[in-house]
Design a protein around this motif. Sequence first.
Motif, short mmCIF file in Angstrom:
data_model
loop_
_atom_site.label_atom_id
_atom_site.label_comp_id
_atom_site.label_asym_id
_atom_site.label_seq_id
_atom_site.Cartn_x
_atom_site.Cartn_y
_atom_site.Cartn_z
N ARG A 1 0.86 -1.19 0.00
CA ARG A 1 0.00 0.00 0.00
C ARG A 1 0.89 1.23 0.00
N VAL A 2 0.48 2.26 -0.73
CA VAL A 2 1.17 3.54 -0.75
C VAL A 2 0.12 4.63 -0.63
N ALA A 3 0.42 5.64 0.17
CA ALA A 3 -0.49 6.78 0.32
C ALA A 3 0.34 8.05 0.35
N ALA A 4 -0.26 9.15 -0.07
CA ALA A 4 0.46 10.41 -0.15
C ALA A 4 -0.41 11.54 0.36
N ALA A 5 0.26 12.60 0.77
CA ALA A 5 -0.42 13.83 1.17
C ALA A 5 0.49 15.00 0.80
N ALA A 6 -0.13 16.11 0.44
CA ALA A 6 0.63 17.29 0.05
C ALA A 6 -0.07 18.54 0.56
N GLY A 7 0.73 19.55 0.80
CA GLY A 7 0.20 20.83 1.23
C GLY A 7 1.32 21.79 1.53
#
Length: 121
Positions: free
Chosen positions: A25-31
């Motif tokens: 599983r891979v997850a990302a977040a940006a801000g």
Amino acid sequence: MTAAPTVSELVEGATHGARLEGASRVAAAAGDGRQVRLGVWLDGRGGVSRAGFQSTSCAALIAYAERACQLLERGRHPRELPAEALRDAVRGVHPAHRARAELVARALADLAAPPQPGAEP
């Protein structure tokens, strides 16, 4: 009880910055011009056998991601690691950078969500 590691300890000793190809599983977040990707490799029972991250170059973001990977490998579930828990798990973060924990927590929340049909890891 052992004190939480500091930003400098986590960045200096980081071992979880890694390529994420092959992760279960891979997850990302940006801000705010920053981004983090977390990957986990699951064992046959669905537990995390390995965790890794990629992030932009912000010491606090790297420290939070490194600590999250350590905790995942020690059996913590991503749902158990909201931003406040990450803030408590890392000492020495400049007050202006404590919001970096939110990015890591968002990626962790995506890891905790059931996989979407047809979604890539």
